[in-house]
Design a protein around this motif. Sequence first.
Motif, PDB file in Angstrom:
ATOM      1  N   LEU A 173      38.499  48.042  12.533  1.00 29.31           N
ATOM      2  CA  LEU A 173      37.829  46.753  12.353  1.00 29.31           C
ATOM      3  C   LEU A 173      37.625  46.027  13.671  1.00 29.31           C
ATOM      4  N   VAL A 174      38.626  46.037  14.532  1.00 26.21           N
ATOM      5  CA  VAL A 174      38.502  45.259  15.770  1.00 26.21           C
ATOM      6  C   VAL A 174      37.289  45.680  16.600  1.00 26.21           C
ATOM      7  N   PRO A 175      37.108  46.984  16.876  1.00 30.62           N
ATOM      8  CA  PRO A 175      35.927  47.340  17.667  1.00 30.62           C
ATOM      9  C   PRO A 175      34.621  47.026  16.941  1.00 30.62           C
ATOM     10  N   PHE A 191      41.137  59.176  27.769  1.00 34.90           N
ATOM     11  CA  PHE A 191      41.037  58.043  28.684  1.00 34.90           C
ATOM     12  C   PHE A 191      40.191  58.412  29.902  1.00 34.90           C
ATOM     13  N   LEU A 192      40.490  59.539  30.501  1.00 30.65           N
ATOM     14  CA  LEU A 192      39.773  59.913  31.724  1.00 30.65           C
ATOM     15  C   LEU A 192      38.290  60.150  31.454  1.00 30.65           C
ATOM     16  N   GLN A 193      37.992  60.791  30.339  1.00 31.88           N
ATOM     17  CA  GLN A 193      36.583  60.993  29.991  1.00 31.88           C
ATOM     18  C   GLN A 193      35.845  59.672  29.915  1.00 31.88           C
ATOM     19  N   ASN A 194      36.439  58.739  29.194  1.00 31.34           N
ATOM     20  CA  ASN A 194      35.759  57.470  28.977  1.00 31.34           C
ATOM     21  C   ASN A 194      35.730  56.615  30.229  1.00 31.34           C
ATOM     22  N   TYR A 195      36.764  56.780  31.033  1.00 27.13           N
ATOM     23  CA  TYR A 195      36.810  56.066  32.309  1.00 27.13           C
ATOM     24  C   TYR A 195      35.632  56.484  33.187  1.00 27.13           C
ATOM     25  N   VAL A 196      35.415  57.782  33.297  1.00 27.33           N
ATOM     26  CA  VAL A 196      34.298  58.253  34.120  1.00 27.33           C
ATOM     27  C   VAL A 196      32.969  57.872  33.477  1.00 27.33           C
ATOM     28  N   MET A 197      32.909  57.960  32.180  1.00 31.78           N
ATOM     29  CA  MET A 197      31.660  57.606  31.506  1.00 31.78           C
ATOM     30  C   MET A 197      31.301  56.147  31.739  1.00 31.78           C
ATOM     31  N   LEU A 198      32.294  55.263  31.615  1.00 34.04           N
ATOM     32  CA  LEU A 198      32.009  53.835  31.747  1.00 34.04           C
ATOM     33  C   LEU A 198      31.747  53.462  33.201  1.00 34.04           C
ATOM     34  N   ALA A 199      32.489  54.086  34.119  1.00 35.74           N
ATOM     35  CA  ALA A 199      32.330  53.705  35.516  1.00 35.74           C
ATOM     36  C   ALA A 199      31.074  54.333  36.116  1.00 35.74           C
ATOM     37  N   CYS A 237      44.515  58.937  16.487  1.00 33.60           N
ATOM     38  CA  CYS A 237      44.940  57.679  17.106  1.00 33.60           C
ATOM     39  C   CYS A 237      45.477  56.726  16.055  1.00 33.60           C
ATOM     40  N   VAL A 238      44.764  56.631  14.940  1.00 32.98           N
ATOM     41  CA  VAL A 238      45.194  55.742  13.867  1.00 32.98           C
ATOM     42  C   VAL A 238      46.623  56.078  13.465  1.00 32.98           C
ATOM     43  N   ARG A 247      32.006  43.435  19.462  1.00 35.58           N
ATOM     44  CA  ARG A 247      30.975  44.351  19.932  1.00 35.58           C
ATOM     45  C   ARG A 247      31.149  44.673  21.412  1.00 35.58           C
ATOM     46  N   ALA A 248      31.583  43.659  22.149  1.00 35.72           N
ATOM     47  CA  ALA A 248      31.756  43.861  23.580  1.00 35.72           C
ATOM     48  C   ALA A 248      32.803  44.938  23.835  1.00 35.72           C
ATOM     49  N   MET A 249      33.731  45.066  22.876  1.00 36.52           N
ATOM     50  CA  MET A 249      34.815  46.012  23.059  1.00 36.52           C
ATOM     51  C   MET A 249      34.441  47.408  22.602  1.00 36.52           C
ATOM     52  N   ALA A 250      33.418  47.499  21.765  1.00 41.71           N
ATOM     53  CA  ALA A 250      33.099  48.774  21.119  1.00 41.71           C
ATOM     54  C   ALA A 250      32.939  49.899  22.131  1.00 41.71           C
ATOM     55  N   GLU A 251      32.320  49.548  23.245  1.00 39.14           N
ATOM     56  CA  GLU A 251      32.098  50.518  24.305  1.00 39.14           C
ATOM     57  C   GLU A 251      33.412  51.100  24.820  1.00 39.14           C
ATOM     58  N   TYR A 252      34.391  50.205  24.876  1.00 38.36           N
ATOM     59  CA  TYR A 252      35.666  50.600  25.470  1.00 38.36           C
ATOM     60  C   TYR A 252      36.614  51.201  24.451  1.00 38.36           C
ATOM     61  N   ARG A 253      36.100  51.368  23.233  1.00 42.30           N
ATOM     62  CA  ARG A 253      36.955  51.790  22.138  1.00 42.30           C
ATOM     63  C   ARG A 253      37.769  53.043  22.470  1.00 42.30           C
ATOM     64  N   MET A 254      37.061  54.106  22.844  1.00 44.39           N
ATOM     65  CA  MET A 254      37.760  55.362  23.074  1.00 44.39           C
ATOM     66  C   MET A 254      38.671  55.275  24.296  1.00 44.39           C
ATOM     67  N   LEU A 255      38.237  54.514  25.297  1.00 42.60           N
ATOM     68  CA  LEU A 255      39.082  54.325  26.483  1.00 42.60           C
ATOM     69  C   LEU A 255      40.408  53.696  26.079  1.00 42.60           C
ATOM     70  N   VAL A 256      40.306  52.648  25.271  1.00 45.02           N
ATOM     71  CA  VAL A 256      41.512  51.952  24.829  1.00 45.02           C
ATOM     72  C   VAL A 256      42.356  52.857  23.936  1.00 45.02           C
TER      73      VAL A 256
END
Lengths: 327, 263, 400
Positions: free
Chosen positions: C354-356, A139-147, C332-333, C360-369
Amino acid sequence: MFWINIISGIVIIGILGFFGIRELITDPVYFLELVLGGLTRGSIYALIALGYTMVYGIIQLINFAHGEIYMIGAMTSLIVASVLGLWGWNSAVIVILAFVFAIVYSCAYGFTVEKIAYKPLRTAPRLSALISAIGMSLFLQNYVMLAQTPEFMPYESLIPDYNFWEPYAHIMTSVELTIIITTIVVMILLGMLIKFTRIGKAMRATAQDKVMSSLVGINVNKVISTTFVVGSATAAIGGVLIACHVGQINFMIGFLAGLKAFIAAVLGGIGSVPGAVLGSLVLGISESFFTGYFWSEYEDVFAFTILVVILIFRPSGILGRKETEKV
Amino acid sequence: MEPILNVKNLTMNFGGLKALDGIDIVIEKGQIAALIGPNGAGKTTFFNCITGIYEPSEGKVEITPPGKSTQGLKGLKPNHVTEKGLARTFQNIRLFEGMTVLENVMIGRHCRLNAGIFGALVQPPSQKNEEKKCVADSYEVLEKIGLEKYVNEKAINLPYGAQRRLEIARALATNPFLLLLDEPAAGMNPQETKELDDLIIWLRDNEDLTILLIEHDMKLVMSLSDRIHVVDYGKKIAEGTPEEVKSNPQVIKAYLGDESEDA
Amino acid sequence: MVTKKEIKQSFWIALWFMVLTFPIMVIRVNTIKNIIVWRWTNILWIGIAGFFASLVWNYLLRLKEEKKKSDTKEDIPFVHRLLQNDRFRTPFLAAIAIFFIIYPFAFPMYHTSIMISALVYVMLGLGLNIVVGLAGLLDLGYVAFYCVGAYTYALLNLHFGISFWLVLPISAVFGAMAGTLLGYPVLRLRGDYLAIVTLGFGEIIRIVMENWDELGNGPRGIGNIPPPSFFNFELNQHQNVIYIYFIVIALVLFTIFFVNRLENSRIGRAWIALRDDEIACQAMGIDKFKTKLTAFALGATWASLGGVVFAAKTSFINPMSFTIFESIAILCVVVIGGMGSAIGVIAGALVLILVPEYLRAMAEYRMLVFGALQVIVMVFKPEGLIQSVRKIYKFEKVEE
C-alpha cells in the motif's frame, strides 16, 4: 551407482558425438563458429563463476550480489571510458584506465557488500545470509538503475580490431580472441595465486576449516575479504569484456549472467576452481550448440534444465567432492 | 539375557579414513551400556551409523524389539530407525530453538501420530483427541524428566543442564526401547550430573528401557554402567564390567591413562 | 552515547562511500548524445547519509550484541499482547472487521482496487510463509505457481468457458501438482540449491509462456478474462470490484484460518522443527522429504489460488506479470513482516504494497528500499517486524 554414472556418461557422449560429427561434416564452418562462440561465452561465464565458487568454497554462501558486481564493473568502465573519450584522451590510455577503474571499483563494491550484508550474518542460519544476499542484489540493481538509467546504453568497444587477425576475423572477431586469451591469462594467474602465495594457502585452509585456521593464526576475516575482492576483480574483467562483445549494457545484465555463471559453477562442482572453469566452458559450448542447432528462444531454459539435471543426478558437479554433513 | 542390539563388523570409511573398523557390539535388554574411548575414537560415528545418519560401508546392525522378531537396520533412513524404536540425543545439543519446551517434546511424538493436512484443517474428533493426547503425553514426559516448570518456555532460553535433559525428554517421547545418549553429562556441574545419574537409572527401571551412552565422565560411567565397550581408532579394544575394563591393560594404555585430562 | 572514535570511524566510512559511489552517482553519461552530466550535490548527500548511517549501524550492532548477552526475556509484540488480552481482543478484531467491511463503500473504486492487490499479496505472502517461514525452504520461483493459477483460469475459461468458482478448486489442484512435480526432484537437494532451482523454474515458466504462442498467445497475453459470476446477476464495473474485494477478503480469512490451524498441528510443528534442525528432526522420526514436499506443494497451491484471483481482477494477463521480481517482492513481504509469523506477513503485505501505491514519489524507489530492508532486517532483526509467538499450552494441576 558408479557404473551407472560411467555408462550414462558414455551413452551421452556417444549420442552427442554422433550428432556433433554429423554436423561437423555437413557444415564445418558453422560448427567451428559455434564452438568458438561457445568458448567465448564460456570464458565470460568462467570469469564470473570463479567469484561464486570461491566465495561458496569459503563461506558456503551463494553470493547473489555477485552478478551485480560484474554489472558495476562494466558500468564503471563505460562511464570512465566515455568521460575520458569526451576529454579527448589517447585511446590506449582510456582502455587501460577503464579496465583499472572497473577492477578497482568492483573490488571495492565486493568488499563493501561483504562487510555490510554477510559479515554480521556469519554465524546466523544459512537462510538469513541467503536472503540478505538477495536483498543486496536487488538493492544494487536498483541503485544503478536509479542513479544511471533503466535504458540500454550503447557501449563502444574498447578493444580495437587487430590487423594481424584480419584474415580470421570472419570466423572469430578480435574481441572474442581477446576474451579467450584474457580468460586463459587470468586463470593461470589465479591458479598461481591460490597455489603458491601465502594468501592462497590461507584461503584453502579457511575453506577447509574456519575455526582451525583461525587457531593457527590465519586472519579469517581478511581471507574472506580477499576472496570477495579477487572474485570481484575477475568478474569486473568479465564485465568489461562482455560489454565490448555485446556492445550495450544496462543495470540488469548482471542478473542473467550471474545465474548462468552460477549454473556453470554448480556444473563444474561448486567450491572447486578448476571445476568452475570446466563447467563454464561446457555450459558455454553446449548453450552455443543448443541455440545454434535447436531453439534460440529457449536458451535460458536450456541452462536451467542443465542445472536441474546436474543437481538431481550429480549434485557434486563434474569435479566436486561429495560432502558429508558433520553431526 | 536376550540381545536387543546386535552390531557385527560395523565399518565406516570416509574417503581413505576408516572411522570405524569392524566393530562388534551386543547390547542386552535392560542394560545400561557405555561406549567409551578417547576423543575421535569413532563413538559418535558409531551412533550415526546405527541411527541411519551415515550409511555404514560394511557390517550388520540388527535389533530385536521386545516381543518382536529380529530385523536389520542397515540402509534405513534416520526417521525409520526412530520409528523402529531407537531414539538418540546429540553431543552438541540440537534442540528446535524456535519452539517451546513442550513443542520440542511433541515433535518427539510425531512419528507415533498420523494427523495430516486434512486432519489439521477440518479437525474431526479423532484428530482433536489425538492432539489432546499428544499434549498430555508430552507433558507427562516432561514431568518424568523434571522439566514441567519450563513447559511454555522457548527451548533456547533454558539453562544448559535443562537443555540436555530436554534432549532426553524429546528422545523419550518417541517411545523407544533403546535409548542412545551421546555425552549426556557434557558441560554439567556435579549436582546436575548426579541428577542425571539418578534419572538414567530411573529410566531403565521404570520405563523398561535399554540405554547405550557415550560419556567422558568416568565417574558417571563407572557407577552407572552394567557393561562398558571401549573403542580406540575405530576398533573395539575391550569389553566388560566396569571392574574388568578398569583393570584391562590395553584400556589403561589407550584411555584411562588420560583420565585426568578427559574428566 | 557516541564516542569520539566512532565519529572518526563514521567519517572515514562516509568518505569511503563517497569514493565508492562517485562514478555511478555523480557522473551520468549519455552515450548517444555524448553528453556528461556532473551531479555534484549527490556526493554531498551520500557523504551525509553515509556518516549518519554508519553511526546508526554501529549503534544497532552494539544494541544487538548487548541484547544477546543479557538474559532478558524477549518481549512479545504489541499485536500479540493485544490478542492475548481477553478484554481487548474482541474490540480490536471488531474494529478491523468493520474497517474492512466499510472500506469498499467508503472509498472510491480506485482505492478498493488497490486494496484488492494488497490482499492478494496477503494471500501470496501467507502461502509463501508456509514454505519459507515455517519450513525454511527458500523458494525464489514462487511466482511460477502464481502464473500457473492465472493461466489456468484464463485458458480454461477461454477454451471451455469454465467459471471462476469451478476454476478455483481446479487451479488449487494444478498448483499442488506443479509444486509436487517440481519439489519431487529438487527437495532432496541442500537448501541453497533449492533457491537457485526454483528461481530457474520461475524463469522457465515465464520464458515458455512468452514463446509458446499457441498456448497463451505469447507476450500479447490473454485478455477479456471474465470476472467471477455472481449467480446470474449482471454486475456493473464498480459492483464487480466490490464483489471481487469481498471474495478476496473471504479467501484471506480462509487462508488465515487454515494457516493458523496448520501452524499448531502435527504437520506445522514438523515444518518448524525441520527449519530449526534437519538432522535432529530426522532423528525424531520425521520424514524430511515428505514434510518438505507437503509444505512446498501447499505453498504452490496458495500461489495458484492467488493467480486465479489476479486474473479475474485484472481481466488481462501476460507473462510480464510473472517475473522474478514478483517472487522477490513476495519474499520481501514474508521476510520483512516476520518469517513464520502470520500476523507479521499480513502487516508486511499491507504496508509494503500500500505505501508505494500511495506515495507515488516512492514507487520508483520501491525495489531499492525492499532490497535494503531485506538486508537490514536480516542483520538486525531476523525475526521480522512482528515476530511469531508460539502457542501457550495451559495445564491444570495434574492429580496424582
